[in-house]
Design an enzyme around this catalytic site. Structure first.
Site, short mmCIF file in Angstrom:
data_model
loop_
_atom_site.label_atom_id
_atom_site.label_comp_id
_atom_site.label_asym_id
_atom_site.label_seq_id
_atom_site.Cartn_x
_atom_site.Cartn_y
_atom_site.Cartn_z
N HIS A 1 92.03 -49.39 6.76
CA HIS A 1 92.89 -49.72 7.95
C HIS A 1 91.89 -49.48 9.29
O HIS A 1 92.53 -49.41 10.36
CB HIS A 1 94.00 -48.64 8.24
CG HIS A 1 94.99 -48.98 7.05
ND1 HIS A 1 94.76 -48.75 5.86
CD2 HIS A 1 96.43 -49.60 7.24
CE1 HIS A 1 96.16 -49.14 5.34
NE2 HIS A 1 97.00 -49.48 6.04
N GLU B 1 97.31 -62.61 0.72
CA GLU B 1 96.36 -63.16 1.78
C GLU B 1 95.76 -64.26 1.49
O GLU B 1 95.41 -65.16 2.47
CB GLU B 1 95.52 -61.98 2.19
CG GLU B 1 96.08 -60.70 3.09
CD GLU B 1 96.93 -59.95 1.99
OE1 GLU B 1 96.64 -59.79 0.85
OE2 GLU B 1 97.46 -58.84 2.69
C1 TPP Z 1 96.14 -56.54 0.21
C2 TPP Z 1 97.18 -55.86 1.07
N1 TPP Z 1 97.85 -56.65 2.06
C3 TPP Z 1 98.47 -55.84 2.84
C4 TPP Z 1 98.91 -54.54 2.75
C5 TPP Z 1 99.79 -53.76 3.75
N2 TPP Z 1 100.92 -53.26 3.08
C6 TPP Z 1 100.88 -51.97 2.78
S1 TPP Z 1 102.24 -51.66 1.77
C7 TPP Z 1 102.85 -53.18 1.91
C8 TPP Z 1 104.07 -53.59 1.31
C9 TPP Z 1 104.28 -53.31 -0.15
O1 TPP Z 1 105.29 -53.77 -0.51
P1 TPP Z 1 105.56 -53.31 -2.50
O2 TPP Z 1 104.47 -53.87 -3.13
O3 TPP Z 1 106.95 -54.01 -2.71
O4 TPP Z 1 105.65 -51.74 -2.40
P2 TPP Z 1 106.37 -50.76 -1.57
O5 TPP Z 1 105.60 -50.49 -0.49
O6 TPP Z 1 107.92 -51.23 -1.50
O7 TPP Z 1 106.45 -49.62 -2.69
C10 TPP Z 1 102.01 -53.82 2.77
C11 TPP Z 1 102.16 -55.31 3.37
C12 TPP Z 1 98.17 -54.04 1.94
N3 TPP Z 1 98.18 -52.60 1.80
N4 TPP Z 1 97.39 -54.61 1.01
#
Ligand code: TPP
Ligand code: TPP
Ligand code: MG
Ligand code: MG
Lengths: 394, 340, 340, 394
Positions: free
Chosen positions: B145, B76
């Protein structure tokens, strides 16, 4: 209660013995170039054992069956949770489908006194730590934000804000080192999380203080709808070298390779040799969470391709080929899975809702006048309805 | 783009009001902005193929391409920091933060750079960046959220903060935010995404920072914005049934706050209750109470009362009905205010 | 460590008050804490050999070693994030943020992790982290070195926020903050670092979150904290010469705010003016005004007036005297309040 | 006004010519290992030209004298500013002493339409951009926070909060690419800044979008009192590879090497080949700022060691040895330096204080009701004193 993770716990000592028998891997030093293939693999998708020059593991048949059992039960638990979400018992569920080897392999490489900082998807690691799986459901049901005692199983709460826990793990590891070391800390995060500044800062702190922390990145190819190429142009394990510690990629669908590589990394950490980054190359076979619809953004043939590399299937093939497990074992495991699923279903249906006033609890450890004031005002307000009800009755 | 303060956009089919969902109104607004100004960019996590986790950007990447509708790395601070750079280059980035609780990694870039750079440069550069944030609770979500972070941004000069409560405002206020040459934090009440309302894309919108009296009344003024406007209107309805006439003001803008409209209302009613989801402590209600009390000291027959979140983390979903300022809690404060 | 709510620490030489500079009192307090509890750590940028840019940690690394007084990489999120981890391991980190304007890169870790983790864990873990921040203006510094960020943290449940105004409070409140099992943001009025006052390290301190009436009066209450307490006292002095009796309350704690002490004072004087350096809009004054008006509605003879920073970035040094709430502006508001 | 940087501007075209004559360096691709020494050097501390397999530069005598002049005038300006701080004319001054080659070498590698994002110490780069040096003094005198027009010289305002500008530069470069490319953006930051999450995030964005941005890290060995080892265990230039773009270390006290390496990097960026990290290995010969006392934390022999590598001295030795400049040149330059110093002194003494009401200006571009309200209330308040004064006079 034999269907909970508690039974997984005694493995620690056997893991230790194995660690002595096998040769702990020598992770490449930063900048050095191994002649080995880019990704450590010890078990092919076809279920054949292969050798790796730096990493070896020599599990007993019992251990192999144990790893298989862990993966099967974890997958079953996960499927049950997904089903419970569909039935409205959970608000959301982030499935680990496809990542069982990455989680069980790394989880089983840990000692009881090591410490784990998970993301929100580490149900398999939780299982290895002996956390009752039903404990994981609370936050997805909306009855709490986690709520288990992180210190009971040295398994921290799930962290939802991406990457934050990498710093907590590093700080914890700095503390371990101050206390004399001998324990490892492991921080889980995803491919998407690798882009967060906090993760890079964790790398910096861990390297500067040579903290006993293992960064375990499950590269499951996707961050919700974004493929890993939206986060990096080069393999993620290479990130570590520029911060001054080794990084390595392991076949994340190969539980033996993950076990071997993680063991080596945690041994290294415990010995005071500093941090290491493991990139477990795996695949999120399901949706990001039950709220997600992956058909909007990813091709179906990709899933098929990865189904062929299924982590459970390949170990089963190996067990069968080498006759390390018989039909009785598989049948018993099926039954155990059913028992686990039942246990989870029952637990969720009897899970109590939190008390109305619970939101005022634990805001502070040492109290806060405003919370006290708001708590009593709210209690009074609630009482006013009770009075009203009573009045109406009268 | 920023010259037309009425916020009218060209290329619109003239036409009357159409029933539109809040989310769809936002989607249409973004589409219109992308069509009208080649400098407008949409960026954020999952805004491309997926169309955003709430589908607000649905179909935009398909139609405007990856150069204008940009899936960003998961960072972000990076999103806002690069949006600043893009704005310096002459673009008008509309950045999506996926959920309220994830804006804080970008907090430094927002309050220290985005908010202050125009002043730092003595006006030599402009920062027309819009930060869209789905915010607020009531959707049964997990932690982070459901938060309402407006009070954490409002003290910071250089930012504008608005929150629409209807599909029509969603459409128009987003148009106006994008046209504005200042950074705007655009708070979208996510619990309202599925609500429908009339949208007339050929209407002449009200100024962006003007509050709106959405219901006339004489006994007490209820102020609200974003998700709580609906609650306030229900409360006014319920109060009417008890013979009380409440005026409801939709503040629409948090920075600046339209104290003039509020003052006029309070001078008429003599009483003010303000409702928001964010915690009461140091919330918008505090600023409203302080300033309206100063402006209307001799008109107020009761102290300004505030209804909002408690000084506690946003609770797990099964407690959110307790935490959120619902109808009963609003009416309780109305009763208290009327009892003075 | 946290059991003794009086904040008395062992190992102190008994002895009377000694004239001590504010900065030195903080240094002594840190030294005492490091001596008394092996779990206390001091960490931050340049806190080691240099002793911090304000020398608050002078000599500590020499005496307690690099394991307990830790120079960190230049990354504020990293500092707070690792402090959280250290706290989870049982340490009590005292982190220094070099200047107010540099706390924001750590904002996410502070508001989302540090503040909420105790609640998230249903009380199973504690986060005794102190974040020391030299804050406020008046020292002729460049941008980002004079800000007052308290209102950006106060809405966040889980944090405590305090600000001493004298060397004695600096010493004792820091002791108490370190002993507290909650995260505490400890705001040090940097313009007061060189002021001297009596310090008695064997005295019994007041509770951490209790406001203090520092001057008795009958006509109007002046509330202040940190750097503005001195201004408020001067104003009261000046007013006295004009025959007006002002009571001055040093709030000392911003979260929680001691409304009880304030209420008692306002019930007596009927008028309240609050002074802080942070911007008025959404500032501490708003919360104080809203709540005190609610509590003292029938006692107030004038609206609560607020004196503070403008809704503008902290200006360049040559304008800070205009921006800061100085004697004249305070007296102007006092006059206005008394004119009601 | 010949003593201002304006005279430095025409060099752009000659730089361009030179760029054509010399062979632009081929930066190593990520992961590849050059056989070259770790640090690019083209001019030894003793003032001898040396060759480098990848980087070459062949400046005309006039260009060499120009670089020398730039460095001398920059140092003189810097010394004058330090003196003005001591005299109370400035509140603070961050000296660039010792970093002249890093700044002039990189600054002179840029085209007019390239864009610069500096920290707070890039007085030499500002000089190369043609920013009147007296403009830099305003923020340190406390009359503004910067205030020059970034777009007049494509030189952004100084950024004090460490590392933030790396993201602004990356975003700007993303915009350049959208506009068709052909320009380069350069972001300056220090060794300390490399630890900030924002810098890592900038690396990620720049790599993913292949943005035309050059990250120029002046490793001056210190971040206030912290040596570079508090930020990293391995050379900083190595950080880049793990993000997927090349990094290189250059002798930051060798203006020719810096020029050559930066030219190659900006050419690469302009050609759309993506970002690059340059670590200029240099030394902060003075205090961090005039508020700092480096004797508290660093050994004096370190300074001596680096004085032997002085960037100006070595070019002078070379010019003298090769007879590329005569006594007349040096004498004229001394005089020009004095003129510059005089110009700066005069400018500061006539620099007006901002108007009382200036703090209400430019808070917003499109206005804000509260600012208007506070502005008029404050004006009224000020007027009340005027009235009082008048009354007293009456
Ligand atoms: C700081 C932040 N930004 C956005 C989100 C929303 N979000 C939750 S999971 C996710 C994707 C995460 O991807 P990854 O790190 O590859 O983990 P995975 O879900 O694939 O296990 C996002 C964008 C969040 N939880 N925290
Ligand atoms: C975010 C932030 N934290 C702390 C500071 C205070 N500070 C100013 S300069 C500096 C050291 C910077 O070191 P480096 O990046 O190496 O640059 P140098 O000063 O050596 O040129 C620090 C800590 C700051 N300006 N910004
Ligand atoms: Mg992923
Ligand atoms: Mg440095």
């Amino acid at each position: 209660m034999d269907s909970t993770a508690a039974r997984g716990k005694p493995r620690r000592s056997s893991a230790k013995r194995t660690a002595k028998k096998t040769q702990p891997g020598k992770p490449p030093t930063p900048g050095s170039r191994s002649e080995a293939p880019e990704m450590v693999q010890l078990l092919t998708p076809e279920g054949e054992r292969v050798e790796h020059p730096d990493y070896a593991v020599d599990p007993t048949p019992e251990e192999l069956r144990g790893l298989y059992r862990d993966m099967v039960l974890t997958r079953r638990f996960d499927a049950e949770a997904t089903a419970l979400q569909r039935q409205g018992e959970l608000g959301l569920w982030p499935s680990l489908l496809g990542q069982e080897a990455a989680q069980i392999g790394s989880g089983r490489a840990l000692h009881d006194d090591d410490y784990v900082f998970p993301t929100y998807r580490e149900h398999g690691v939780a299982w290895c730590r002996g956390v009752d799986p039903t404990m994981l459901l609370g936050m997805f049901r909306g009855v709490n934000h986690g709520g288990w005692d992180p210190n009971s199983n040295n398994f921290h709460l799930y962290t939802i804000v991406i990457g934050s826990q990498a710093l907590h793990a590093t700080g914890y590891a700095m503390g371990v080192a101050k206390d004399g070391g001998g324990q490892a800390v492991i921080a889980y995060f995803g491919d998407g999380a690798s882009s967060q500044g906090d993760v890079s800062e964790a790398f910096t702190f861990a390297a500067v203080y040579q903290s006993p922390v293992v960064f375990f990145c499950q590269n499951n190819q996707w961050a919700i709808s974004e493929p890993t190429e939206r986060q990096t142009r080069v393999p993620l394990y290479q990130r570590a070298a520029g911060f001054g510690f080794p990084g390595i990629r392991v076949d994340g669908n190969d539980v033996l390779a993950v076990l071997a590589v993680t063991r080596a990394a945690v041994e290294r950490a415990r010995a005071g040799e500093g941090p290491m980054l493991i990139e477990a190359f795996t695949y999120r076979m399901g949706a990001h969470t039950t709220s997600d619809d992956p058909t909007r953004y990813r091709p179906s043939d990709e899933l098929e391709e990865w189904q062929a590399k299924d982590p459970i299937l390949r170990l089963r093939r190996y067990l069968e080929r080498e006759k390390l497990a018989d039909a009785g074992f598989f049948a018993a495991l099926d039954e155990e899975s059913d028992r686990l699923a039942r246990h989870v279903r029952e637990a969720i249906r009897t899970m109590p809702d939190p008390d109305h006033m619970a939101m005022f609890e634990h805001v502070y450890a040492d109290g806060h006048a405003l919370v006290d004031e708001e708590r009593s005002a709210y209690a009074e307000y609630l009482d006013s309805f009770a009075d009203a009800d009573t009045e109406e009755v009268r | 783009m920023a010259t037309d303060t009425q916020g009218r956009v060209g290329g619109q089919q003239a036409g009357g009001p159409v029933k539109t969902a809040f989310a769809k109104a936002l989607n249409t607004s973004l589409r219109t902005a992308l069509e009208n100004d080649p400098k407008v960019l949409v960026m954020g996590e999952d805004v491309g193929k997926l169309g955003g986790v709430f589908r607000i950007t649905d179909g935009l990447q398909k139609d405007f391409g990856e150069e204008r509708v940009i899936d960003t790395p998961l960072a972000e601070s990076g999103i806002i920091g690069t949006a600043i750079g893009l704005a310096l280059r002459g673009y008008r980035p509309v950045a999506e933060i996926q959920f309220d609780g994830f804006v804080f990694p970008a907090y430094d870039q927002i309050v220290t750079q985005l908010a202050k750079m125009h002043a730092r440069a003595l006006g030599k550069v402009k920062l027309p960046v819009v930060i869209r944030i789905p915010y607020g609770g009531g959707i049964g979500a997990v932690e982070h959220h459901s938060e309402s972070p407006e009070a954490q941004f409002a003290p910071v000069a250089g930012l504008k903060i608005v929150s629409p409560s209807t599909p029509s405002d969603a459409y128009w206020m987003l148009q106006q935010a994008i046209e504005c040459d200042d950074p705007v934090i655009f708070l979208e009440p996510k619990a309202r995404y599925w609500d429908k309302g009339e949208l007339d894309t050929s209407a002449i919108p009200a100024p962006l920072h003007r509050a709106r009296v959405v219901r006339q009344g004489t006994d007490l003024t209820l102020a609200a914005y974003g998700p709580t406007v609906k609650t306030a209107l229900s409360a006014a309805q319920a109060a009417e049934e008890e013979g009380r006439s409440l005026e409801v003001v939709d503040l629409r803008s948090i920075s600046p706050l339209d104290f003039d409209t509020l003052q006029r209302s309070v001078e008429k009613t003599g009483r003010l209750v303000i409702v928001h989801e964010a915690p009461v402590f140091f919330g918008t209600g505090a600023e409203v109470a302080a300033r309206i009390t100063e402006r209307c000291f001799y008109h107020l027959e009761a102290p300004v009362l505030r209804v909002g979140g408690f000084h506690a983390p946003y609770p797990p979903a099964r407690l959110e009905e307790e935490y959120l300022p619902g109808l009963d809690r609003v009416l309780d404060s109305v009763d208290r205010a009327l009892a003075y």
